[in-house]
Motif scaffolding. Sequence first.
Motif, PDB file in Angstrom:
ATOM      1  N   ALA A  13      38.418  30.668  50.556  1.00 27.88           N
ATOM      2  CA  ALA A  13      38.921  29.303  50.731  1.00 27.88           C
ATOM      3  C   ALA A  13      40.246  29.068  50.003  1.00 27.88           C
ATOM      4  O   ALA A  13      40.896  28.050  50.205  1.00 27.88           O
ATOM      5  CB  ALA A  13      37.876  28.304  50.241  1.00 27.88           C
ATOM      6  N   ILE A  14      40.631  30.035  49.154  1.00 29.14           N
ATOM      7  CA  ILE A  14      41.865  29.844  48.368  1.00 29.14           C
ATOM      8  C   ILE A  14      43.096  30.189  49.211  1.00 29.14           C
ATOM      9  O   ILE A  14      43.227  31.313  49.711  1.00 29.14           O
ATOM     10  CB  ILE A  14      41.856  30.714  47.091  1.00 29.14           C
ATOM     11  CG1 ILE A  14      40.693  30.285  46.188  1.00 29.14           C
ATOM     12  CG2 ILE A  14      43.180  30.621  46.337  1.00 29.14           C
ATOM     13  CD1 ILE A  14      40.423  31.235  45.049  1.00 29.14           C
ATOM     14  N   HIS A  15      43.987  29.218  49.357  1.00 30.52           N
ATOM     15  CA  HIS A  15      45.203  29.398  50.145  1.00 30.52           C
ATOM     16  C   HIS A  15      46.289  29.937  49.209  1.00 30.52           C
ATOM     17  O   HIS A  15      46.969  29.176  48.527  1.00 30.52           O
ATOM     18  CB  HIS A  15      45.599  28.033  50.725  1.00 30.52           C
ATOM     19  CG  HIS A  15      46.595  28.126  51.834  1.00 30.52           C
ATOM     20  ND1 HIS A  15      47.028  27.032  52.528  1.00 30.52           N
ATOM     21  CD2 HIS A  15      47.254  29.178  52.382  1.00 30.52           C
ATOM     22  CE1 HIS A  15      47.917  27.409  53.451  1.00 30.52           C
ATOM     23  NE2 HIS A  15      48.067  28.697  53.381  1.00 30.52           N
ATOM     24  N   SER A  35      55.669  32.329  37.873  1.00 28.55           N
ATOM     25  CA  SER A  35      54.724  32.476  36.763  1.00 28.55           C
ATOM     26  C   SER A  35      53.401  33.070  37.246  1.00 28.55           C
ATOM     27  O   SER A  35      53.222  33.374  38.427  1.00 28.55           O
ATOM     28  CB  SER A  35      54.526  31.135  36.064  1.00 28.55           C
ATOM     29  OG  SER A  35      54.637  30.095  36.999  1.00 28.55           O
ATOM     30  N   ASN A  36      52.480  33.192  36.297  1.00 28.28           N
ATOM     31  CA  ASN A  36      51.143  33.704  36.582  1.00 28.28           C
ATOM     32  C   ASN A  36      50.495  32.996  37.748  1.00 28.28           C
ATOM     33  O   ASN A  36      50.463  31.778  37.778  1.00 28.28           O
ATOM     34  CB  ASN A  36      50.239  33.459  35.369  1.00 28.28           C
ATOM     35  CG  ASN A  36      50.246  34.641  34.446  1.00 28.28           C
ATOM     36  OD1 ASN A  36      50.258  35.781  34.898  1.00 28.28           O
ATOM     37  ND2 ASN A  36      50.249  34.382  33.155  1.00 28.28           N
ATOM     38  N   GLY A  37      49.973  33.786  38.686  1.00 28.40           N
ATOM     39  CA  GLY A  37      49.196  33.182  39.763  1.00 28.40           C
ATOM     40  C   GLY A  37      50.030  32.541  40.864  1.00 28.40           C
ATOM     41  O   GLY A  37      49.491  31.906  41.759  1.00 28.40           O
ATOM     42  N   ALA A  38      51.347  32.722  40.826  1.00 31.25           N
ATOM     43  CA  ALA A  38      52.217  32.099  41.838  1.00 31.25           C
ATOM     44  C   ALA A  38      52.030  32.717  43.221  1.00 31.25           C
ATOM     45  O   ALA A  38      52.291  32.079  44.239  1.00 31.25           O
ATOM     46  CB  ALA A  38      53.672  32.211  41.411  1.00 31.25           C
ATOM     47  N   GLY A  39      51.579  33.992  43.231  1.00 30.06           N
ATOM     48  CA  GLY A  39      51.361  34.671  44.511  1.00 30.06           C
ATOM     49  C   GLY A  39      52.278  35.880  44.706  1.00 30.06           C
ATOM     50  O   GLY A  39      52.411  36.387  45.824  1.00 30.06           O
ATOM     51  N   LYS A  40      52.859  36.367  43.616  1.00 32.73           N
ATOM     52  CA  LYS A  40      53.800  37.485  43.725  1.00 32.73           C
ATOM     53  C   LYS A  40      53.094  38.764  44.180  1.00 32.73           C
ATOM     54  O   LYS A  40      53.534  39.418  45.121  1.00 32.73           O
ATOM     55  CB  LYS A  40      54.500  37.715  42.371  1.00 32.73           C
ATOM     56  CG  LYS A  40      55.223  36.483  41.834  1.00 32.73           C
ATOM     57  CD  LYS A  40      55.925  36.759  40.527  1.00 32.73           C
ATOM     58  CE  LYS A  40      55.030  37.202  39.384  1.00 32.73           C
ATOM     59  NZ  LYS A  40      54.029  36.196  38.964  1.00 32.73           N
ATOM     60  N   SER A  41      52.006  39.108  43.490  1.00 34.20           N
ATOM     61  CA  SER A  41      51.282  40.331  43.867  1.00 34.20           C
ATOM     62  C   SER A  41      50.696  40.195  45.263  1.00 34.20           C
ATOM     63  O   SER A  41      50.688  41.161  46.040  1.00 34.20           O
ATOM     64  CB  SER A  41      50.130  40.613  42.892  1.00 34.20           C
ATOM     65  OG  SER A  41      50.629  40.807  41.613  1.00 34.20           O
ATOM     66  N   PRO A  82      51.933  49.769  42.426  1.00 32.77           N
ATOM     67  CA  PRO A  82      51.076  48.622  42.136  1.00 32.77           C
ATOM     68  C   PRO A  82      51.178  48.150  40.687  1.00 32.77           C
ATOM     69  O   PRO A  82      51.571  48.910  39.803  1.00 32.77           O
ATOM     70  CB  PRO A  82      49.670  49.156  42.425  1.00 32.77           C
ATOM     71  CG  PRO A  82      49.761  50.624  42.234  1.00 32.77           C
ATOM     72  CD  PRO A  82      51.164  51.011  42.597  1.00 32.77           C
ATOM     73  N   GLU A  83      50.807  46.899  40.491  1.00 34.34           N
ATOM     74  CA  GLU A  83      50.730  46.344  39.141  1.00 34.34           C
ATOM     75  C   GLU A  83      49.691  47.163  38.367  1.00 34.34           C
ATOM     76  O   GLU A  83      48.637  47.494  38.897  1.00 34.34           O
ATOM     77  CB  GLU A  83      50.283  44.887  39.245  1.00 34.34           C
ATOM     78  CG  GLU A  83      50.239  44.164  37.925  1.00 34.34           C
ATOM     79  CD  GLU A  83      49.919  42.674  38.094  1.00 34.34           C
ATOM     80  OE1 GLU A  83      49.869  42.167  39.230  1.00 34.34           O
ATOM     81  OE2 GLU A  83      49.720  42.032  37.065  1.00 34.34           O
ATOM     82  N   GLY A  84      50.011  47.516  37.124  1.00 30.14           N
ATOM     83  CA  GLY A  84      49.059  48.289  36.327  1.00 30.14           C
ATOM     84  C   GLY A  84      49.080  49.775  36.644  1.00 30.14           C
ATOM     85  O   GLY A  84      48.197  50.520  36.254  1.00 30.14           O
TER      86      GLY A  84
HETATM   87  P1  ATP Z   1      50.318  37.566  38.124  1.00 29.82           P
HETATM   88  O1  ATP Z   1      51.688  37.719  37.647  1.00 29.82           O
HETATM   89  O2  ATP Z   1      49.433  36.873  37.136  1.00 29.82           O
HETATM   90  O3  ATP Z   1      49.722  38.793  38.699  1.00 29.82           O
HETATM   91  P2  ATP Z   1      50.887  36.619  40.790  1.00 29.82           P
HETATM   92  O4  ATP Z   1      52.038  35.724  41.012  1.00 29.82           O
HETATM   93  O5  ATP Z   1      51.046  38.033  41.146  1.00 29.82           O
HETATM   94  O6  ATP Z   1      50.414  36.473  39.306  1.00 29.82           O
HETATM   95  P3  ATP Z   1      48.632  36.643  42.554  1.00 29.82           P
HETATM   96  O7  ATP Z   1      47.911  37.744  41.862  1.00 29.82           O
HETATM   97  O8  ATP Z   1      49.314  36.954  43.821  1.00 29.82           O
HETATM   98  O9  ATP Z   1      49.672  35.979  41.579  1.00 29.82           O
HETATM   99  O10 ATP Z   1      47.595  35.445  42.784  1.00 29.82           O
HETATM  100  C1  ATP Z   1      47.899  34.277  43.569  1.00 29.82           C
HETATM  101  C2  ATP Z   1      46.682  33.376  43.611  1.00 29.82           C
HETATM  102  O11 ATP Z   1      45.617  33.995  44.328  1.00 29.82           O
HETATM  103  C3  ATP Z   1      46.101  33.045  42.244  1.00 29.82           C
HETATM  104  O12 ATP Z   1      45.669  31.704  42.251  1.00 29.82           O
HETATM  105  C4  ATP Z   1      44.932  33.983  42.104  1.00 29.82           C
HETATM  106  O13 ATP Z   1      43.916  33.434  41.288  1.00 29.82           O
HETATM  107  C5  ATP Z   1      44.459  34.114  43.518  1.00 29.82           C
HETATM  108  N1  ATP Z   1      43.853  35.442  43.749  1.00 29.82           N
HETATM  109  C6  ATP Z   1      44.439  36.645  43.572  1.00 29.82           C
HETATM  110  N2  ATP Z   1      43.603  37.653  43.895  1.00 29.82           N
HETATM  111  C7  ATP Z   1      42.448  37.072  44.284  1.00 29.82           C
HETATM  112  C8  ATP Z   1      41.181  37.563  44.731  1.00 29.82           C
HETATM  113  N3  ATP Z   1      40.965  38.881  44.876  1.00 29.82           N
HETATM  114  N4  ATP Z   1      40.230  36.656  45.034  1.00 29.82           N
HETATM  115  C9  ATP Z   1      40.452  35.330  44.917  1.00 29.82           C
HETATM  116  N5  ATP Z   1      41.621  34.802  44.502  1.00 29.82           N
HETATM  117  C10 ATP Z   1      42.607  35.655  44.191  1.00 29.82           C
END
Ligand code: ATP
Length: 234
Positions: A13-15, A35-41, A82-84
């Motif tokens: 359900a998470i967009h 920032s963290n969680g923005a959606g970059k990965s 990949p990250e990590g």
């Molecule tokens: P970071 O720098 O912390 O890795 P990011 O910008 O790469 O952050 P993403 O990892 O792309 O962010 O995450 C984007 C959103 O999707 C976040 O709200 C995260 O909680 C959510 N998310 C990421 N992976 C999953 C998953 N496997 N299941 C559910 N939600 C996820």
Amino acid sequence: MLVLENVNVYYGAIHALKGISMEVNEGEIVTLIGSNGAGKSTSLKTISGLLRPKEGTIKFNGADLTQIQPQAIVSQGISQVPEGRHVFTNMTVLENLELGAYLRKDKAEIKKDIEKVYTLFPRLKERKGQLSGTLSGGEQQMLAMGRALMSQPKLLLLDEPSMGLAPILVKQIFSIIQEINKTGTTVLLVEQNAHMALSIADRAYVLETGKIVLSGKANELASSKEVQKAYLGG
Ligand code: ATP
């Protein structure tokens, strides 16, 4: 070269990506900061086919990537670090590099490319027989980058190469990214370290909670008040 149009990605359900449009032109270093969680990965994983968009298109040199398998995306010339890092810890440095070429059959060329990786990363040559799990964080980052280069990518996707590294190593890794770019590999770089990323990139996109909120030339973004305040510590 790479064009994303209105890409929407969900985790249940998470967009996570809300209509991302961006492009990377041949020869560029483009960075995606936020920032963290923005959606970059999530963006990188969607380009490399590990995640699928619910809506939107991703084209690479005109070909639609959204319907093909990750392995086929590698064959088309896109390789992700990949990250990590995710190196194969119980295999040696050399074995990890050889695995990076698993889709190739040109043995002599593969050997040459291993030498090229050793020229970029002399540390890896010194440690070619060492188990990867015993490498330092910086060395593992080098190995992950070297392994990705072994598929001869046209476009290299880098996810947070600076993560967990001391500043001096970050500098070294970033200067190697520039070197890789100069030899003809286009780079899409995801970073939380906006300062370093903007210093080597041609252009940048700023991602906030799944949307691109700013984009432009990296040097212009680096001097913009908005970016300085939100991502460059003032
Ligand atoms: P970071 O720098 O912390 O890795 P990011 O910008 O790469 O952050 P993403 O990892 O792309 O962010 O995450 C984007 C959103 O999707 C976040 O709200 C995260 O909680 C959510 N998310 C990421 N992976 C999953 C998953 N496997 N299941 C559910 N939600 C996820």
